[in-house]
Design an enzyme around this catalytic site. Structure first.
Site, PDB file in Angstrom:
ATOM      1  N   ILE A 103     -62.444  -6.434 -39.669  1.00 24.68           N
ATOM      2  CA  ILE A 103     -61.264  -5.692 -40.107  1.00 24.68           C
ATOM      3  C   ILE A 103     -61.383  -4.230 -39.682  1.00 24.68           C
ATOM      4  CG2 ILE A 103     -62.262  -5.255 -42.398  1.00 24.68           C
ATOM      5  CD1 ILE A 103     -59.352  -5.533 -43.536  1.00 24.68           C
ATOM      6  N   CYS A 104     -60.238  -3.602 -39.506  1.00 24.46           N
ATOM      7  CA  CYS A 104     -60.121  -2.175 -39.233  1.00 24.46           C
ATOM      8  C   CYS A 104     -60.702  -1.844 -37.851  1.00 24.46           C
ATOM      9  CB  CYS A 104     -60.777  -1.379 -40.369  1.00 24.46           C
ATOM     10  SG  CYS A 104     -60.356   0.368 -40.426  1.00 24.46           S
ATOM     11  N   ALA A 105     -61.727  -1.004 -37.798  1.00 20.96           N
ATOM     12  CA  ALA A 105     -62.346  -0.628 -36.521  1.00 20.96           C
ATOM     13  C   ALA A 105     -63.340  -1.664 -36.032  1.00 20.96           C
ATOM     14  CB  ALA A 105     -63.055   0.720 -36.668  1.00 20.96           C
TER      15      ALA A 105
END
Length: 190
Positions: A103-105
């Site tokens: 998730i995210c970066a």
């Protein structure tokens, strides 16, 4: 019993690993929170000290897990991307058709493991420029492509966790956990 490994590092986004840990454990998944370095204590991206259950060096066989999950956050995602053992864990899990989640970066770690090149993904806006993928979806909270689950960011950590639980234990268990966690109240207030 299904088992999941959540890999964290100094600088990991706390909401992005706490939400999945909570959701998966509520659903009955055995979850090991694993530090990607030699210390069980890590400091999250917002300065919260977390004590992991194990370190990456305690894992003898990553294939004993059904899923491997990583949060984003900086510099956590880049620390994980630069960790050869962590990248190898993702390669091994993916090559054995186990569930790999970022998730995210942190989809940059999946890219480093050569997992995303033929996958549909999402991630925190801007990080798609560091990833090779089949298609990037900037509108989806969570994207599932076969055994790969990616999510956009912190607010969407609950949805990310629910999708992982659904993939591991199915809709009935996931719906029960959503109800217990009052997801319907959240939906009514958005």
């Amino acid at each position: 019993m299904k088992k999941a490994l959540i890999l964290i590092e100094n600088g990991s986004e706390e909401l992005e690993f706490i939400a999945p840990v909570d959701i998966l454990r509520r659903g009955g998944v055995k979850v090991d929170l694993v530090s990607a370095n030699k210390n069980k204590e890590i400091q999250s991206s917002h300065g919260v000290k977390i004590i992991a259950d194990k370190t990456i060096y305690d894992i003898e066989n990553v294939l004993e897990y059904d899923a491997i999950i990583i949060p984003g956050g900086l510099p956590g995602a880049t620390n994980l991307k630069d960790n050869n053992l962590a990248v190898d864990f993702f390669k091994t899990m993916s090559n054995n058709n186990k569930l790999v989640c970022a998730i995210c970066a942190s989809p940059i770690v999946l890219d480093e493991a050569n997992i995303t090149k033929d996958k549909n993904i999402t991630c925190y806006p801007g990080f798609e420029k560091q990833i090779t993928y089949k298609k990037y979806d900037d509108k989806a909270a969570v994207v599932i492509d076969k055994n790969v689950i990616t999510g956009q960011g912190p607010t969407l950590s609950l949805l990310f966790g629910y999708e992982i639980l659904n993939k591991l234990l199915g809709k009935e268990t996931t719906d029960k956990v959503k109800k217990e966690m009052l997801l319907n109240v959240l939906k009514n207030n958005l």
